[in-house]
Scaffold this motif. Structure first.
Motif, short mmCIF file in Angstrom:
data_model
loop_
_atom_site.label_atom_id
_atom_site.label_comp_id
_atom_site.label_asym_id
_atom_site.label_seq_id
_atom_site.Cartn_x
_atom_site.Cartn_y
_atom_site.Cartn_z
N VAL A 1 42.94 46.19 51.59
CA VAL A 1 41.66 46.84 51.88
C VAL A 1 40.56 45.82 52.18
O VAL A 1 39.73 46.03 53.06
N ASP A 2 40.54 44.69 51.46
CA ASP A 2 39.47 43.72 51.71
C ASP A 2 39.82 42.74 52.83
O ASP A 2 39.03 41.86 53.15
N GLY A 3 41.00 42.91 53.42
CA GLY A 3 41.36 42.10 54.58
C GLY A 3 42.07 40.80 54.28
O GLY A 3 42.41 40.05 55.20
N SER A 4 42.29 40.51 53.00
CA SER A 4 43.00 39.27 52.66
C SER A 4 44.42 39.28 53.21
O SER A 4 44.96 38.23 53.58
N LEU A 5 45.04 40.46 53.22
CA LEU A 5 46.35 40.63 53.85
C LEU A 5 46.13 41.39 55.16
O LEU A 5 45.86 42.59 55.15
N ALA A 6 46.20 40.68 56.26
CA ALA A 6 45.88 41.26 57.56
C ALA A 6 47.03 42.09 58.10
O ALA A 6 48.19 41.96 57.65
N ILE B 1 36.02 51.70 46.86
CA ILE B 1 34.84 51.62 46.01
C ILE B 1 34.79 50.26 45.30
O ILE B 1 33.73 49.63 45.20
N THR B 2 35.94 49.80 44.82
CA THR B 2 36.00 48.52 44.12
C THR B 2 35.53 47.39 45.02
O THR B 2 34.68 46.57 44.65
N VAL B 3 36.09 47.33 46.23
CA VAL B 3 35.73 46.26 47.16
C VAL B 3 34.26 46.39 47.57
O VAL B 3 33.53 45.40 47.64
N GLY B 4 33.82 47.63 47.84
CA GLY B 4 32.42 47.84 48.21
C GLY B 4 31.48 47.43 47.10
O GLY B 4 30.45 46.78 47.35
N ASN B 5 31.81 47.79 45.86
CA ASN B 5 30.97 47.41 44.73
C ASN B 5 30.90 45.91 44.55
O ASN B 5 29.85 45.36 44.20
N GLN B 6 32.01 45.23 44.79
CA GLN B 6 32.02 43.78 44.69
C GLN B 6 31.06 43.17 45.70
O GLN B 6 30.32 42.23 45.40
N ARG B 7 31.05 43.71 46.89
CA ARG B 7 30.17 43.18 47.93
C ARG B 7 28.71 43.49 47.65
O ARG B 7 27.83 42.65 47.85
N LEU B 8 28.45 44.70 47.16
CA LEU B 8 27.08 45.06 46.83
C LEU B 8 26.56 44.25 45.65
O LEU B 8 25.42 43.79 45.65
N GLU C 1 48.33 47.74 42.88
CA GLU C 1 46.88 47.55 42.83
C GLU C 1 46.49 46.21 43.45
O GLU C 1 45.53 46.12 44.23
N VAL C 2 47.23 45.16 43.10
CA VAL C 2 46.94 43.83 43.65
C VAL C 2 47.09 43.84 45.17
O VAL C 2 46.21 43.36 45.90
N LEU C 3 48.20 44.39 45.66
CA LEU C 3 48.44 44.42 47.09
C LEU C 3 47.44 45.33 47.81
O LEU C 3 46.93 45.00 48.88
N ARG C 4 47.16 46.48 47.23
CA ARG C 4 46.25 47.45 47.84
C ARG C 4 44.86 46.82 48.05
O ARG C 4 44.26 46.94 49.12
N GLU C 5 44.36 46.16 47.02
CA GLU C 5 43.03 45.55 47.15
C GLU C 5 43.04 44.43 48.17
O GLU C 5 42.07 44.26 48.93
N SER C 6 44.13 43.67 48.24
CA SER C 6 44.23 42.59 49.22
C SER C 6 44.26 43.13 50.65
O SER C 6 43.74 42.51 51.57
N ALA D 1 43.33 59.20 46.28
CA ALA D 1 42.45 58.63 45.25
C ALA D 1 42.66 57.13 45.02
O ALA D 1 41.67 56.40 44.84
N PRO D 2 43.91 56.61 45.02
CA PRO D 2 44.05 55.16 44.81
C PRO D 2 43.36 54.33 45.89
O PRO D 2 42.76 53.29 45.60
N VAL D 3 43.43 54.80 47.14
CA VAL D 3 42.77 54.06 48.22
C VAL D 3 41.25 54.23 48.10
O VAL D 3 40.49 53.28 48.32
N ILE D 4 40.79 55.42 47.74
CA ILE D 4 39.37 55.65 47.50
C ILE D 4 38.85 54.68 46.44
O ILE D 4 37.82 54.02 46.61
N GLN D 5 39.57 54.59 45.32
CA GLN D 5 39.13 53.72 44.23
C GLN D 5 39.09 52.26 44.67
O GLN D 5 38.17 51.52 44.29
N THR D 6 40.05 51.85 45.48
CA THR D 6 40.07 50.47 45.94
C THR D 6 38.92 50.19 46.90
O THR D 6 38.28 49.13 46.84
#
Length: 256
Positions: free
Chosen positions: A51-56, A188-195, A44-49, A181-186
């Protein structure tokens, strides 16, 4: 890879697991349980990093370094990297090194296209069969009752969309959706944070307002209307990742 520690602190699902430690219990079973539990958290930690571009794209992921950064043993990291490779987010090179594949705007659009086809099919099949919308109503009520932008809100949002797949009555359509689904959820998580950062006062209202007409259309048996609303919902998600559109001015009907 200094961002991983901050990311882990923002996802306090579990206490850090030091090298050699295991979950409560004893013996081989406890060790396997520990690895399974913590590999999900590491993924989860790596996936979110990613998806949001922190890990290029191209960033190397060395087991030992990731384990040290997240204060876990190498076993859960190894398992997490296998999961992420199955999701297409990391790649193992011929030399055995693992690197980040990346997750750009084109990947978001690709994911959303696939997600739309699966969920729209779920709507059409469920409506055609006259399936009960009671589970969808329960899922929507849970979203509306949350009342604020929280990590749990993302889980409730995903549960609502999962219910649309179950609405189809197709086991294998559900399995296909669960694979991403795990990528979908991530996403949504990143998108919700930005919104939420851009417009926290209206964010919760936006989510409820976008899901209610979708549920109502399904309840009336208006499958194509519901599918059109679903397509509109996904429009904002893509704009949050493409960097070239103003998403702050979009209407309440444009949600994830």
């Amino acid at each position: 890879m200094s961002s991983l520690g901050d990311r882990a602190a923002a996802l306090p699902r579990l206490a850090p697991l030091g090298p050699g430690a295991v979950a409560p219990g004893s013996g081989q079973h406890a060790t396997k349980l520990s690895r399974s539990i913590y590999s999900g958290w590491v993924a989860e930690v790596l996936r979110e990093s990613i998806v949001d571009g922190s890990l290029a794209a191209g960033t190397p992921l060395v087991e030992m370094r990731v384990a040290e950064e997240l204060a876990v043993s190498r076993g859960p990291v190894r398992s997490a990297l296998h999961v992420l490779e199955g999701e297409g987010l990391v790649r193992t090179q011929p030399n055995g090194r693992t690197t980040v594949v990346g997750f750009g705007a084109d990947d978001v659009q690709d994911l959303l296209r696939v997600r739309y086809e699966l969920e729209a099919t779920g709507i059409r099949w469920g409506v055609a069969q006259g399936a009960s919308i009671a589970p969808l109503e329960i899922a929507f009520a849970a979203v509306a009752a949350e009342g604020a932008t929280t990590p749990r809100l993302v889980e409730l949002d995903v549960a609502f969309h999962r219910a649309m797949l179950a609405f189809s009555g197709s086991r294998f359509l559900m399995e296909a959706w669960q694979a991403i689904a795990p990528v979908i959820q991530t996403v949504i998580t990143v998108g919700n944070q930005r919104l939420a950062a851009a417009d926290p006062a209206k964010h919760m209202t936006r989510i409820v307002a976008s899901h209610r007409p979708l549920l109502e259309a399904i309840g009336r048996g208006a499958a194509e209307e519901a599918c059109a609303l679903l397509r509109d919902q996904f429009g904002l998600t893509g704009s949050l990742f493409d960097g070239g559109r103003d998403h702050q001015g979009r209407g309440a009907g444009d949600e994830q």
